[in-house]
Scaffold this active site. Structure first.
Site, PDB file in Angstrom:
ATOM      1  N   GLU A 105       0.769  -1.250  -0.029  1.00 43.97           N
ATOM      2  CA  GLU A 105       0.078   0.144  -0.081  1.00 43.97           C
ATOM      3  C   GLU A 105       1.014   1.213  -0.100  1.00 43.97           C
ATOM      4  O   GLU A 105       1.835   1.315   0.912  1.00 43.97           O
ATOM      5  CB  GLU A 105      -0.774  -0.169   1.208  1.00 43.97           C
ATOM      6  CG  GLU A 105      -2.353   0.937   1.172  1.00 43.97           C
ATOM      7  CD  GLU A 105      -1.784   2.050   1.969  1.00 43.97           C
ATOM      8  OE1 GLU A 105      -1.357   3.187   1.347  1.00 43.97           O
ATOM      9  OE2 GLU A 105      -2.186   2.064   3.026  1.00 43.97           O
TER      10      GLU A 105
ATOM     11  N   CYS B 231      -1.788   7.955   5.094  1.00 48.60           N
ATOM     12  CA  CYS B 231      -2.058   7.534   3.582  1.00 48.60           C
ATOM     13  C   CYS B 231      -3.492   8.092   2.993  1.00 48.60           C
ATOM     14  O   CYS B 231      -3.499   8.445   1.876  1.00 48.60           O
ATOM     15  CB  CYS B 231      -2.097   6.188   3.202  1.00 48.60           C
ATOM     16  SG  CYS B 231      -0.549   5.560   3.538  1.00 48.60           S
TER      17      CYS B 231
HETATM   18  C1  UN1 Z   1      -2.760   4.502   6.347  1.00 53.87           C
HETATM   19  O1  UN1 Z   1      -2.734   5.718   6.525  1.00 53.87           O
HETATM   20  O2  UN1 Z   1      -1.707   4.060   5.768  1.00 53.87           O
HETATM   21  O3  UN1 Z   1      -8.555   4.875   6.965  1.00 53.87           O
HETATM   22  C2  UN1 Z   1      -3.693   3.741   6.492  1.00 53.87           C
HETATM   23  C3  UN1 Z   1      -7.914   5.210   7.749  1.00 53.87           C
HETATM   24  C4  UN1 Z   1      -7.148   4.082   8.468  1.00 53.87           C
HETATM   25  C5  UN1 Z   1      -5.824   3.410   7.846  1.00 53.87           C
HETATM   26  C6  UN1 Z   1      -5.051   4.430   7.299  1.00 53.87           C
HETATM   27  N1  UN1 Z   1      -7.824   3.183   8.962  1.00 53.87           N
HETATM   28  O4  UN1 Z   1      -7.415   6.264   7.940  1.00 53.87           O
END
Ligand code: UN1
Length: 541
Positions: free
Chosen positions: A307, A341
Site C-alpha cells: 500500500e 495515507c
Molecule cells: C494509512 O494511513 O496508511 O482509513 C492507513 C484510515 C485508517 C488506515 C490508514 N484506517 O485512515
C-alpha cells in the site's frame, strides 16, 4: 447460516455511550504516566525467540519533546539473514498447524492487546505524536484486524476445497479438453503459505498496520521477519510490544521475528534475499516501487503486497451541507497532522460556494488545538521529524510563490523540542506539483470548479487512487462520482471524516493505480488470499 455481524472494539464509543468518558481519560492518563516512568530502557531484537543485541544502538526519541523513549538495537544485514533463517526453520511446523489453532492464537493475541490497549495507545502517542483518540482508535483497529482475519480464515475453513468428477460411460479413443473418462477424479484445492514474509511497517500506523500485515502473513501459515519503522521516524517500542503480545498469545518461536534497524540494511536484505518469499509493505510509493524493481531486476519473483500512499481528493458540490463538509474535510486533512495515507490533501469546491466553504473550513481548523498530544484537549501534535517539517516548509514556500496561503503556513512555538506546524490551506492551480505529490504533512489544497465533470477529472488526475470523498445532495452527482472516481476507498457525505478512518469489517481499505499493486484491501474478504498460493491436487482412480 449467516455469520454474526463483526463486533468492533470501538473503545471510545463504548465508554462514551455508557457515560464513562471520564474513565476513558483516566485510563489513558494513568497509562501515559506508567509508560513515561519506563522511558530510557534498553531493548533487544528477537530472532528465533532469542534476545539479540547489535554492536550499535539507536536512540528513539519522542517527536513531542525529544525525550528519550528507549535504546534499541541497530540491526544489520547479518541480523536480517539470521532472522530469515530462523523464520525458514519455523515454517514447516507452523504451516502444518491447523487453521483453527492459528485462528485461535490470533484471537488470544487480540484479547491480550485489548487488555493492554491503553498502555499500547499511550506508547503510540509518545512514539509518533498521535492524540489519545487517534491512538486508542488505532489500537482498536489492530485488535479488529486480528479478529476479522481469524473469522475469515475460519469462515473459509482454511480455504480448503474439494471437488470431484464422476466417471463417464462414454469412451473416447483420443483425449481432448473436457474429454470423458471411465475413471473418477477427486480433487483437493488447498491454499498454502508462500514461506517467509518480510513485514515492513510505517511510522504512522505502527500498531494497526504492523499488526494487520503480520497477522495476514502468519495466520495463513507464513513466518515473518518484522521491521518497524526505525530510520528517520521511529516506532520501535510499539513494534516490540506487538512482538511480546504475539509471543504471549502463543505464536511459536521463530514464527515472528523482530528486528530494529535501518531500511537500507534490514529492509534491503529482505528484498534481495532469495529466502524471503514475499514482502508486505505500507509506505511511500518511491520505496514500494523501488523494492519491487530491485527484486525483479535480480530475477527474484517475490510476492509483493503493498500500500503506497495517496493524494486523496474531496469534491464539495453546490448544495452540499457545508458544515458537514468543512468538518469532515478538516479532520481528514489535519487529523494526525495529515500524516496518513488516507488523509485528504485536495479539495475541489464549486466556485459559487467556494468562499463560504473556505471560511467554514478555516473556522473549524482554527478550533484545532496544537501542542502536546498526550493532553486531552490537543488535536494536532508534532510532525514526526525534522525531514517532515522540511517538506512542510518547502511546500509552504512554493505555495507562497506560486499561489496563495489561505490559512496557516507557520511553525508553532509550543516551547517543546519538536516540530509543530499550523494546519495549512493553500490555493494553487491544478498544474502545481503541490497538487500531485504526496506530502504527508498538514497541507490542503483548495481549487474551484464549475462543472461536476471537471471536478471528477481533476480528482482523478494524479498517479494515486487510494481514498476519495464527495459532499453532495444530488443523486445524479453521487452516482456519477461513484461510477467514475478512480479510488479504492470512497466515501459520500461522511460527517466524521471525508477520507480517513476506514473501519475493519465495515469498509475495506484499498488503493488503486499507484497506491497499490493488486487492488485488494486490508480488512477485506480478499486480504488473506494474497498471502497464499493455490494448489490443485487431482487423483484419478
Ligand atoms: C494509512 O494511513 O496508511 O482509513 C492507513 C484510515 C485508517 C488506515 C490508514 N484506517 O485512515
Amino acid at each position: 447460516m449467516a455469520r454474526p455481524a463483526f463486533l468492533n472494539e470501538f473503545t471510545y464509543r463504548n465508554f462514551a455511550e455508557s457515560g464513562k468518558e471520564a474513565e476513558f481519560d483516566r485510563l489513558f492518563d494513568d497509562a501515559a504516566q506508567r509508560v513515561k516512568a519506563q522511558f530510557g530502557k534498553k531493548y533487544p531484537m528477537y530472532i528465533g525467540g532469542r534476545e539479540t543485541f547489535a554492536a550499535e544502538t539507536l536512540i528513539e526519541k519522542s517527536p513531542i519533546d525529544g525525550s528519550v523513549i528507549g535504546y534499541f538495537q541497530k540491526g544489520t544485514r547479518e541480523h536480517a539473514k539470521q532472522a530469515i533463517q530462523a523464520a525458514a526453520g519455523a515454517l514447516q511446523s507452523w504451516s502444518s498447524t491447523g487453521y483453527r489453532e492459528r485462528a485461535s492464537i490470533f484471537r488470544n493475541a487480540a484479547a491480550i492487546f485489548s487488555k493492554n490497549k491503553f498502555e499500547l495507545a499511550a506508547i503510540l502517542s509518545y512514539e509518533n505524536g498521535k492524540s489519545r483518540y487517534e491512538s486508542v482508535g488505532e489500537v482498536d483497529e489492530a485488535i479488529d484486524f486480528m479478529r476479522y482475519y481469524a473469522d475469515e480464515l475460519e469462515a473459509n475453513k482454511g480455504f480448503l476445497r474439494r471437488t470431484h468428477l464422476k466417471q463417464s460411460t462414454a469412451k473416447v479413443s483420443a483425449s481432448f479438453q473436457g474429454a470423458p473418462s471411465m475413471k473418477s477424479e477427486k480433487v483437493t484445492i488447498r491454499m498454502m503459505p508462500f514461506g517467509v514474509f518480510g513485514v515492513i511497517a510505517p511510522f504512522n500506523f505502527p500498531v494497526s498496520i504492523s499488526t494487520g500485515m503480520s497477522t495476514g502473513a502468519m495466520i495463513t501459515g507464513n513466518t515473518v521477519v518484522f521491521k518497524p519503522s526505525s530510520s528517520d521516524s521511529m516506532t520501535m517500542l510499539t513494534g516490540l510490544k506487538i512482538y511480546e503480545y504475539m509471543k504471549q498469545a502463543g505464536v511459536p518461536q521463530g514464527v515472528f521475528n523482530y528486528l530494529s534497524g535501518p531500511g537500507s540494511e534490514i529492509g534491503d536484505e529482505l528484498v534481495v534475499n532469495p529466502g524471503v518469499a514475499g514482502i508486505v509493505f505500507t509506505g511511500s510509493r518511491a520505496v514500494g516501487t523501488g523494492m519491487i524493481t530491485k527484486a525483479y531486476e535480480r530475477g527474484l519473483q517475490k510476492t509483493f503486497i503493498v500500500e503506497m500512499g495517496g493524494k486523496n481528493p474531496v469534491i464539495v458540490s453546490k448544495g452540499a451541507d457545508l458544515d458537514e463538509a468543512a468538518s469532515g474535510i478538516a479532520s481528514a486533512a489535519f487529523g494526525f497532522c495529515g500524516q496518513k495515507c488516507s488523509a485528504c490533501s485536495r479539495v475541489y469546491v464549486h466556485e459559487s460556494i467556494k468562499e463560504q466553504f473556505v471560511s467554514k473550513l478555516i473556522e473549524k481548523v482554527r478550533s484545532f488545538k496544537i501542542g502536546n498530544p498526550i493532553r486531552k484537549d490537543v488535536y494536532m501534535g508534532p510532525l514526526i521529524s525534522a525531514n517532515a517539517f522540511r517538506t512542510y516548509s518547502d511546500a509552504v514556500e512554493k505555495a507562497k510563490s506560486t499561489g496563495r496561503i489561505l490559512y496557516g503556513g507557520n511553525k508553532v512555538n509550543t516551547g517543546m523540542d519538536g516540530y509543530y506546524a499550523e494546519p495549512t490551506i493553500i490555493e494553487v492551480n491544478h498544474e502545481s506539483e503541490l497538487v500531485h505529490t504526496e506530502l504527508f504533512v498538514p497541507i490542503l489544497t483548495v481549487e474551484g470548479f464549475r462543472g461536476f465533470d471537471d471536478a471528477i477529472r481533476m480528482a482523478n488526475d494524479v498517479e494515486y487512487g487510494l481514498t476519495a470523498g464527495l459532499y453532495s445532495k444530488k443523486r445524479k452527482e453521487v452516482s456519477e462520482f461513484l461510477e467514475r472516481i478512480e479510488a479504492g476507498t470512497v466515501y459520500v457525505n461522511r460527517d466524521t471524516s471525508a477520507t480517513t478512518g476506514a473501519i475493519v469489517g465495515l469498509h475495506t481499505f484499498v488503493g488503486w493505480k499507484g497506491s497499490s499493486v493488486n487492488g485488494k484491501g486490508s480488512g477485506s474478504k480478499f486480504y488473506l488470499q494474497q498471502f497464499m498460493k493455490e494448489q490443485s491436487m487431482s487423483i484419478t482412480k
